[in-house]
Design a protein around this motif. Sequence first.
Motif, PDB file in Angstrom:
ATOM      1  N   TYR A 222      14.166   8.900  37.554  1.00  0.00           N
ATOM      2  CA  TYR A 222      14.084  10.345  37.352  1.00  0.00           C
ATOM      3  C   TYR A 222      13.727  10.984  38.692  1.00  0.00           C
ATOM      4  CZ  TYR A 222      14.603   9.476  32.431  1.00  0.00           C
ATOM      5  OH  TYR A 222      15.118   9.096  31.213  1.00  0.00           O
ATOM      6  N   LEU A 223      14.641  11.798  39.186  1.00  0.00           N
ATOM      7  CA  LEU A 223      14.493  12.438  40.489  1.00  0.00           C
ATOM      8  C   LEU A 223      14.105  13.895  40.330  1.00  0.00           C
ATOM      9  CD1 LEU A 223      17.741  11.042  42.160  1.00  0.00           C
ATOM     10  CD2 LEU A 223      15.418  10.346  42.719  1.00  0.00           C
ATOM     11  N   CYS A 224      13.247  14.337  41.195  1.00  0.00           N
ATOM     12  CA  CYS A 224      12.854  15.736  41.243  1.00  0.00           C
ATOM     13  C   CYS A 224      13.270  16.294  42.597  1.00  0.00           C
ATOM     14  CB  CYS A 224      11.345  15.855  41.064  1.00  0.00           C
ATOM     15  SG  CYS A 224      10.698  17.532  41.198  1.00  0.00           S
ATOM     16  N   ALA A 225      13.670  17.550  42.617  1.00  0.00           N
ATOM     17  CA  ALA A 225      14.044  18.214  43.869  1.00  0.00           C
ATOM     18  C   ALA A 225      13.498  19.631  43.851  1.00  0.00           C
ATOM     19  CB  ALA A 225      15.555  18.232  44.055  1.00  0.00           C
ATOM     20  N   SER A 226      13.240  20.173  45.015  1.00  0.00           N
ATOM     21  CA  SER A 226      12.812  21.565  45.092  1.00  0.00           C
ATOM     22  C   SER A 226      13.570  22.276  46.210  1.00  0.00           C
ATOM     23  CB  SER A 226      11.300  21.670  45.315  1.00  0.00           C
ATOM     24  OG  SER A 226      10.923  21.260  46.624  1.00  0.00           O
ATOM     25  N   SER A 227      13.637  23.597  46.081  1.00  0.00           N
ATOM     26  CA  SER A 227      14.269  24.395  47.129  1.00  0.00           C
ATOM     27  C   SER A 227      13.564  25.738  47.220  1.00  0.00           C
ATOM     28  CB  SER A 227      15.764  24.580  46.863  1.00  0.00           C
ATOM     29  OG  SER A 227      15.982  25.439  45.770  1.00  0.00           O
ATOM     30  N   GLN A 228      13.849  26.445  48.305  1.00  0.00           N
ATOM     31  CA  GLN A 228      13.154  27.707  48.542  1.00  0.00           C
ATOM     32  C   GLN A 228      13.515  28.764  47.527  1.00  0.00           C
ATOM     33  OE1 GLN A 228      14.351  27.926  52.836  1.00  0.00           O
ATOM     34  NE2 GLN A 228      12.274  28.679  53.060  1.00  0.00           N
ATOM     35  N   GLY A 229      14.688  28.644  46.951  1.00  0.00           N
ATOM     36  CA  GLY A 229      15.104  29.632  45.975  1.00  0.00           C
ATOM     37  C   GLY A 229      16.439  29.228  45.404  1.00  0.00           C
ATOM     38  N   ARG A 230      17.193  30.217  45.042  1.00  0.00           N
ATOM     39  CA  ARG A 230      18.520  29.920  44.494  1.00  0.00           C
ATOM     40  C   ARG A 230      19.468  29.577  45.627  1.00  0.00           C
ATOM     41  NH1 ARG A 230      16.632  34.359  41.734  1.00  0.00           N
ATOM     42  NH2 ARG A 230      17.780  35.757  43.101  1.00  0.00           N
ATOM     43  N   ILE A 231      20.704  29.330  45.278  1.00  0.00           N
ATOM     44  CA  ILE A 231      21.693  28.971  46.299  1.00  0.00           C
ATOM     45  C   ILE A 231      21.632  29.967  47.455  1.00  0.00           C
ATOM     46  CG2 ILE A 231      23.185  27.797  44.702  1.00  0.00           C
ATOM     47  CD1 ILE A 231      24.875  30.317  44.547  1.00  0.00           C
ATOM     48  N   PRO A 232      21.925  29.603  48.668  1.00  0.00           N
ATOM     49  CA  PRO A 232      22.454  28.280  49.017  1.00  0.00           C
ATOM     50  C   PRO A 232      21.417  27.337  49.594  1.00  0.00           C
ATOM     51  CG  PRO A 232      22.812  29.765  50.847  1.00  0.00           C
ATOM     52  CD  PRO A 232      22.040  30.545  49.805  1.00  0.00           C
ATOM     53  N   TYR A 233      20.155  27.572  49.255  1.00  0.00           N
ATOM     54  CA  TYR A 233      19.128  26.751  49.892  1.00  0.00           C
ATOM     55  C   TYR A 233      19.251  25.273  49.511  1.00  0.00           C
ATOM     56  CZ  TYR A 233      16.962  31.164  51.066  1.00  0.00           C
ATOM     57  OH  TYR A 233      16.722  32.414  51.563  1.00  0.00           O
ATOM     58  N   GLU A 234      18.963  24.427  50.504  1.00  0.00           N
ATOM     59  CA  GLU A 234      19.057  22.984  50.318  1.00  0.00           C
ATOM     60  C   GLU A 234      18.027  22.499  49.319  1.00  0.00           C
ATOM     61  OE1 GLU A 234      18.479  20.780  53.890  1.00  0.00           O
ATOM     62  OE2 GLU A 234      18.189  18.892  52.834  1.00  0.00           O
ATOM     63  N   GLN A 235      18.405  21.521  48.510  1.00  0.00           N
ATOM     64  CA  GLN A 235      17.469  20.859  47.612  1.00  0.00           C
ATOM     65  C   GLN A 235      16.898  19.638  48.314  1.00  0.00           C
ATOM     66  OE1 GLN A 235      19.051  20.159  43.659  1.00  0.00           O
ATOM     67  NE2 GLN A 235      20.115  22.122  43.654  1.00  0.00           N
ATOM     68  N   TYR A 236      15.580  19.551  48.333  1.00  0.00           N
ATOM     69  CA  TYR A 236      14.880  18.409  48.919  1.00  0.00           C
ATOM     70  C   TYR A 236      14.399  17.512  47.782  1.00  0.00           C
ATOM     71  CZ  TYR A 236      14.833  21.076  53.245  1.00  0.00           C
ATOM     72  OH  TYR A 236      15.211  21.769  54.367  1.00  0.00           O
ATOM     73  N   PHE A 237      14.752  16.235  47.888  1.00  0.00           N
ATOM     74  CA  PHE A 237      14.470  15.314  46.794  1.00  0.00           C
ATOM     75  C   PHE A 237      13.205  14.506  47.034  1.00  0.00           C
ATOM     76  CE2 PHE A 237      18.095  15.296  43.898  1.00  0.00           C
ATOM     77  CZ  PHE A 237      18.993  16.077  44.591  1.00  0.00           C
ATOM     78  N   GLY A 238      12.558  14.151  45.932  1.00  0.00           N
ATOM     79  CA  GLY A 238      11.460  13.205  45.967  1.00  0.00           C
ATOM     80  C   GLY A 238      11.989  11.790  45.835  1.00  0.00           C
ATOM     81  N   PRO A 239      11.105  10.795  45.900  1.00  0.00           N
ATOM     82  CA  PRO A 239      11.523   9.390  45.841  1.00  0.00           C
ATOM     83  C   PRO A 239      11.830   8.903  44.434  1.00  0.00           C
ATOM     84  CG  PRO A 239       9.167   9.520  46.088  1.00  0.00           C
ATOM     85  CD  PRO A 239       9.669  10.929  46.165  1.00  0.00           C
ATOM     86  N   GLY A 240      11.547   9.727  43.445  1.00  0.00           N
ATOM     87  CA  GLY A 240      11.886   9.363  42.076  1.00  0.00           C
ATOM     88  C   GLY A 240      10.836   8.516  41.386  1.00  0.00           C
ATOM     89  N   THR A 241      10.915   8.517  40.064  1.00  0.00           N
ATOM     90  CA  THR A 241      10.121   7.621  39.212  1.00  0.00           C
ATOM     91  C   THR A 241      11.089   6.724  38.469  1.00  0.00           C
ATOM     92  OG1 THR A 241       8.291   9.180  38.869  1.00  0.00           O
ATOM     93  CG2 THR A 241       8.606   7.451  37.212  1.00  0.00           C
ATOM     94  N   ARG A 242      10.874   5.407  38.636  1.00  0.00           N
ATOM     95  CA  ARG A 242      11.710   4.468  37.881  1.00  0.00           C
ATOM     96  C   ARG A 242      11.048   4.203  36.547  1.00  0.00           C
ATOM     97  NH1 ARG A 242      15.744   1.200  39.018  1.00  0.00           N
ATOM     98  NH2 ARG A 242      15.455   1.382  41.280  1.00  0.00           N
ATOM     99  N   LEU A 243      11.704   4.628  35.470  1.00  0.00           N
ATOM    100  CA  LEU A 243      11.184   4.420  34.122  1.00  0.00           C
ATOM    101  C   LEU A 243      11.920   3.259  33.476  1.00  0.00           C
ATOM    102  CD1 LEU A 243       9.485   5.362  31.665  1.00  0.00           C
ATOM    103  CD2 LEU A 243      11.434   6.789  31.016  1.00  0.00           C
ATOM    104  N   THR A 244      11.148   2.316  32.976  1.00  0.00           N
ATOM    105  CA  THR A 244      11.707   1.173  32.251  1.00  0.00           C
ATOM    106  C   THR A 244      11.125   1.174  30.849  1.00  0.00           C
ATOM    107  OG1 THR A 244      11.893  -0.100  34.304  1.00  0.00           O
ATOM    108  CG2 THR A 244      12.023  -1.317  32.209  1.00  0.00           C
ATOM    109  N   VAL A 245      11.992   1.221  29.863  1.00  0.00           N
ATOM    110  CA  VAL A 245      11.554   1.182  28.467  1.00  0.00           C
ATOM    111  C   VAL A 245      11.907  -0.184  27.895  1.00  0.00           C
ATOM    112  CG1 VAL A 245      11.717   2.271  26.202  1.00  0.00           C
ATOM    113  CG2 VAL A 245      11.975   3.665  28.283  1.00  0.00           C
ATOM    114  N   THR A 246      10.882  -0.922  27.471  1.00  0.00           N
ATOM    115  CA  THR A 246      11.110  -2.288  26.980  1.00  0.00           C
ATOM    116  C   THR A 246      11.172  -2.343  25.459  1.00  0.00           C
ATOM    117  OG1 THR A 246       8.753  -2.756  26.926  1.00  0.00           O
ATOM    118  CG2 THR A 246       9.913  -3.221  28.988  1.00  0.00           C
TER     119      THR A 246
END
Lengths: 114, 121
Positions: A90-114
């Motif tokens: 699950y990746l999260c990203a943020s940006s300064q506002g609406r388009i066309p601002y770049e989205q900066y991504f986080g490293p993500g959370t790896r979810l494993t459901v057993t």
Amino acid sequence: GAGVSQTPSNKVTEKGKYVELRCDPISGHTALYWYRQSLGQGPEFLIYFQGTGAADDSGLPNDRFFAVRPEGSVSTLKIQRTERGDSAVYLCASSQGRIPYEQYFGPGTRLTVT
Amino acid sequence: AQTVTQSQPEMSVQEAETVTLSCTYDTSESDYYLFWYKQPPSRQMILVIRQEAYKQQNATENRFSVNFQKAAKSFSLKISDSQLGDAAMYFCAYRSHYLSPKETSGSRLTFGEGTQLTVNP
């Protein structure tokens, strides 16, 4: 400044349990996005916040998925009654506002459901 | 809805050589943005290059350049003088410029399936 951070880095849970995934966006970024990346696939959009409100939640797969951003900064993605098919990064990203601002991504959370 | 297709699941290149990654997309919109993202094993998506559809000139960023063919809906990435650090998964992505009355659409990224690039020493 610090980039987008996500916690936990990895989460293992049993089928049927409830999980929360956290995203801390870059300070001052008003837009926040959640994406889900299944193994061997590209990320898929889940939900987009502009400030505190969910501006577009059309990517949420079903009503077991819910996300909040109560103060317009940190966001939590909540998954109820987890299923094995929810296993993904699950990746999260943020940006300064609406388009066309770049989205900066986080490293993500790896979810494993057993 | 827009779709993005990357037909090369894997590519390899010798160090210092040039490689081209392919991407096609489908849209009925005239204004949009196209991106190439790099995702190393750390999982962090890193923006490599961006192209605005209204610009005819192909974008370049150091060793990275694109070949944008709007009529053909094609957007390939060329990596020159490949380095070991270029090894990663590369994703092509589309973003609409259109804003709905609620200004909610046009913000999401639509990604392709990815191309795994290997750089051989």
